[in-house]
Scaffold this active site. Structure first.
Site, PDB file in Angstrom:
ATOM      1  N   TYR A  68     -13.521   6.964 -14.570  1.00 34.78           N
ATOM      2  CA  TYR A  68     -13.257   5.919 -13.556  1.00 34.78           C
ATOM      3  C   TYR A  68     -13.908   4.618 -14.248  1.00 34.78           C
ATOM      4  O   TYR A  68     -12.839   3.608 -14.331  1.00 34.78           O
ATOM      5  CB  TYR A  68     -13.881   6.302 -12.204  1.00 34.78           C
ATOM      6  CG  TYR A  68     -14.110   5.157 -11.370  1.00 34.78           C
ATOM      7  CD1 TYR A  68     -12.943   4.644 -10.907  1.00 34.78           C
ATOM      8  CD2 TYR A  68     -15.333   4.407 -11.002  1.00 34.78           C
ATOM      9  CE1 TYR A  68     -13.106   3.396 -10.128  1.00 34.78           C
ATOM     10  CE2 TYR A  68     -15.605   3.722 -10.297  1.00 34.78           C
ATOM     11  CZ  TYR A  68     -14.351   2.698  -9.770  1.00 34.78           C
ATOM     12  OH  TYR A  68     -14.575   1.944  -8.695  1.00 34.78           O
TER      13      TYR A  68
ATOM     14  N   ASP B  36       0.943  -1.242   0.079  1.00 34.59           N
ATOM     15  CA  ASP B  36       0.065   0.002  -0.073  1.00 34.59           C
ATOM     16  C   ASP B  36       1.029   1.272  -0.199  1.00 34.59           C
ATOM     17  O   ASP B  36       1.962   1.172   0.789  1.00 34.59           O
ATOM     18  CB  ASP B  36      -1.120   0.020   1.106  1.00 34.59           C
ATOM     19  CG  ASP B  36      -2.130   0.619   1.187  1.00 34.59           C
ATOM     20  OD1 ASP B  36      -3.340   0.105   1.128  1.00 34.59           O
ATOM     21  OD2 ASP B  36      -2.231   2.008   0.762  1.00 34.59           O
TER      22      ASP B  36
ATOM     23  N   PHE C 176      -6.491  -4.299  -5.375  1.00 38.78           N
ATOM     24  CA  PHE C 176      -7.412  -3.149  -4.857  1.00 38.78           C
ATOM     25  C   PHE C 176      -6.764  -1.837  -5.124  1.00 38.78           C
ATOM     26  O   PHE C 176      -7.429  -0.935  -5.413  1.00 38.78           O
ATOM     27  CB  PHE C 176      -7.549  -3.213  -3.248  1.00 38.78           C
ATOM     28  CG  PHE C 176      -8.368  -4.389  -2.799  1.00 38.78           C
ATOM     29  CD1 PHE C 176      -9.759  -4.415  -2.958  1.00 38.78           C
ATOM     30  CD2 PHE C 176      -8.038  -5.528  -2.163  1.00 38.78           C
ATOM     31  CE1 PHE C 176     -10.717  -5.498  -2.618  1.00 38.78           C
ATOM     32  CE2 PHE C 176      -8.692  -6.457  -1.627  1.00 38.78           C
ATOM     33  CZ  PHE C 176     -10.010  -6.709  -1.894  1.00 38.78           C
TER      34      PHE C 176
HETATM   35  C1  UD1 Z   1     -21.154   5.808  -6.518  1.00 40.41           C
HETATM   36  C2  UD1 Z   1     -20.261   5.743  -7.745  1.00 40.41           C
HETATM   37  C3  UD1 Z   1     -20.022   4.423  -8.386  1.00 40.41           C
HETATM   38  C4  UD1 Z   1     -19.364   3.743  -7.194  1.00 40.41           C
HETATM   39  C5  UD1 Z   1     -20.504   3.697  -5.792  1.00 40.41           C
HETATM   40  C6  UD1 Z   1     -19.832   2.932  -4.795  1.00 40.41           C
HETATM   41  C7  UD1 Z   1     -20.944   7.888  -9.018  1.00 40.41           C
HETATM   42  C8  UD1 Z   1     -21.719   8.370 -10.065  1.00 40.41           C
HETATM   43  N1  UD1 Z   1     -21.104   6.524  -9.038  1.00 40.41           N
HETATM   44  O1  UD1 Z   1     -22.296   5.217  -6.991  1.00 40.41           O
HETATM   45  O2  UD1 Z   1     -18.976   4.725  -9.275  1.00 40.41           O
HETATM   46  O3  UD1 Z   1     -19.212   2.323  -7.586  1.00 40.41           O
HETATM   47  O4  UD1 Z   1     -20.421   5.024  -5.425  1.00 40.41           O
HETATM   48  O5  UD1 Z   1     -18.801   3.323  -4.059  1.00 40.41           O
HETATM   49  O6  UD1 Z   1     -20.566   8.580  -8.038  1.00 40.41           O
HETATM   50  N2  UD1 Z   1     -26.871  10.188  -2.217  1.00 40.41           N
HETATM   51  C9  UD1 Z   1     -27.724  11.519  -1.683  1.00 40.41           C
HETATM   52  N3  UD1 Z   1     -26.883  12.286  -0.900  1.00 40.41           N
HETATM   53  C10 UD1 Z   1     -25.508  12.234  -0.920  1.00 40.41           C
HETATM   54  C11 UD1 Z   1     -25.088  10.897  -1.641  1.00 40.41           C
HETATM   55  C12 UD1 Z   1     -25.724   9.958  -2.186  1.00 40.41           C
HETATM   56  O7  UD1 Z   1     -28.958  11.431  -1.691  1.00 40.41           O
HETATM   57  O8  UD1 Z   1     -24.889  13.053  -0.017  1.00 40.41           O
HETATM   58  C13 UD1 Z   1     -27.774   9.475  -3.183  1.00 40.41           C
HETATM   59  C14 UD1 Z   1     -27.441   9.191  -4.742  1.00 40.41           C
HETATM   60  O9  UD1 Z   1     -28.339  10.252  -5.432  1.00 40.41           O
HETATM   61  C15 UD1 Z   1     -27.945   7.794  -4.648  1.00 40.41           C
HETATM   62  C16 UD1 Z   1     -27.525   7.049  -3.362  1.00 40.41           C
HETATM   63  O10 UD1 Z   1     -27.538   8.011  -2.687  1.00 40.41           O
HETATM   64  O11 UD1 Z   1     -29.476   7.592  -5.139  1.00 40.41           O
HETATM   65  C17 UD1 Z   1     -26.169   6.487  -3.642  1.00 40.41           C
HETATM   66  O12 UD1 Z   1     -25.292   7.158  -3.895  1.00 40.41           O
HETATM   67  P1  UD1 Z   1     -23.644   7.023  -3.857  1.00 40.41           P
HETATM   68  O13 UD1 Z   1     -23.081   6.315  -2.349  1.00 40.41           O
HETATM   69  O14 UD1 Z   1     -22.953   7.994  -4.345  1.00 40.41           O
HETATM   70  O15 UD1 Z   1     -23.518   5.367  -4.775  1.00 40.41           O
HETATM   71  P2  UD1 Z   1     -23.863   5.506  -6.312  1.00 40.41           P
HETATM   72  O16 UD1 Z   1     -24.408   6.887  -6.507  1.00 40.41           O
HETATM   73  O17 UD1 Z   1     -24.743   4.229  -6.464  1.00 40.41           O
END
Ligand code: UD1
Length: 335
Positions: free
Chosen positions: A149, A32, A81
């Site tokens: 990414y 790492d 990783f």
């Molecule tokens: C994100 C990444 C993806 C990664 C995954 C897991 C993007 C576009 N995609 O996906 O590459 O594999 O994380 O690490 O960034 N949300 C809120 N408020 C917040 C944060 C998130 O409402 O402050 C909502 C988002 O709109 C979504 C859900 O929570 O509906 C999950 O979001 P997030 O944890 O960022 O994951 P992904 O968007 O699925």
């Protein structure tokens, strides 16, 4: 049992995988560069496993360093990783993502080849599928990366396939993660982002500890029952177990595979918030905010292939993810 090199072994998923590998009887060496991990993770892994941790500090882009590591140990397999993983940052810095994720991976594969180590488990992501055209999302869903990414992960997956076609000694396990969440039961390791988190669970965790004032719910007009986005959250310890099963399969059978690691169940942002409130015993403030660019309404895995092929099934549910996360962040804050 085998001797395994774990690149990025001090990181969030890497450290949990280390624990599960050791518990399964493997001998593990960590590499790492601590670019996104705390050094005391190594000490904490020693506490959890009650054994010294073998590790080398260095970068997967450093071929000499890798050669030296391979000279010192006789590995049966590698689990890789060490990579960058923030979608937004990759849009700002595509070169950095290509270099770290693709060139770093190619450098590692070159060092493996020179050392005649041909088994590798590769940390991929369900983001390679892009916007889902069918749900649940199975491994044969079209690949449509939407960010640098995601492209970097697709490039690495492609390279692995091409390598295997060129030389059948290679055997790979490509694992496409859905949304990792939660922390180890010991509360000694977990996710610990330096900056304001991009992902939902670490963000909620910082609202729970009071470090952030409220959660911004990115849109409540999605085509879902409560209007907020649905994702497939998988406990990081389950995810770690998936790696053990994948590497065991490679060591035992040299059988290459591409698998989703998810639960098959989707939860909304509000489900997550409510479950976290239960875990921390208090109400958590939130505000409805505009949709985040690029977000989709609903995404979850078809976990059937991982179950049929590896016998992998996630065992821990949403409440356990939130409880373990809360245990981890509340202790982290008090130490
Ligand atoms: C994100 C990444 C993806 C990664 C995954 C897991 C993007 C576009 N995609 O996906 O590459 O594999 O994380 O690490 O960034 N949300 C809120 N408020 C917040 C944060 C998130 O409402 O402050 C909502 C988002 O709109 C979504 C859900 O929570 O509906 C999950 O979001 P997030 O944890 O960022 O994951 P992904 O968007 O699925």
């Amino acid at each position: 049992m085998g001797r395994i090199l774990l690149t990025g072994g001090a990181g969030f998923i890497g450290s949990h995988t280390y624990v599960e590998l050791v518990a399964a009887g493997h001998e593990v060496v960590i590499v790492d560069n601590f670019s996104n991990a705390r050094r005391d993770v190594i000490d904490r892994l020693e506490v959890i496993t009650e054994a010294p941790v073998l590790f080398h500090e260095g970068d997967v882009l450093d071929k000499r360093f890798l050669e030296d590591v391979f000279r010192q140990h006789d590995f049966d397999a590698v689990i890789h990783f060490a990579a960058k993983k923030a979608v937004g940052e990759s849009v700002e810095q595509p070169l950095l993502y290509f270099q770290t994720n693709c060139t770093g991976f190619a450098t590692l594969l070159g060092a493996m080849k020179d050392a005649r180590v041909f088994r590798i488990v590769f940390s991929s992501t369900a983001t390679v599928y892009g916007n889902p055209v069918s749900l649940p999302c199975a491994e044969d869903h079209p690949i449509a990366p939407l960010s640098p990414y995601a492209h970097s992960k697709v490039t690495c997956e492609t390279l692995l396939r091409q390598l295997k076609e060129s030389d059948d000694r290679w055997a790979y396990g490509i694992l496409r993660y859905f949304n990792p969440a939660g922390a180890h039961d010991s509360a000694l390791i977990g996710e610990d982002p330096n900056d304001i988190p991009n992902n939902l669970m670490p963000y909620i965790a910082k609202v729970a500890t009071g470090e952030l004032p409220h959660l911004n719910v990115f849109g409540n007009d999605y085509d879902t029952p409560d209007g907020t986005g649905i994702r497939d959250y998988i406990h990081v310890v389950d995810l770690a177990r998936g790696h053990v099963q994948s590497v065991n399969k490679l060591i035992d059978e040299d059988d290459s595979h591409v698998l989703n690691l998810g639960t098959g169940t989707g939860y909304s942002v509000m489900d997550m918030l409510r479950s976290y409130e239960k875990a921390c015993g208090k109400e958590l403030p939130y505000k409805i905010a505009p949709r985040r660019a690029g977000d989709i309404d609903c995404f979850f895995a078809d976990p059937a292939l991982a179950r049929d092929y590896l016998g992998f099934e996630a065992q821990r549910g949403l409440d356990e993810m939130c409880r373990s996360s809360w245990n981890w962040v509340s202790r982290l804050r008090n130490r």
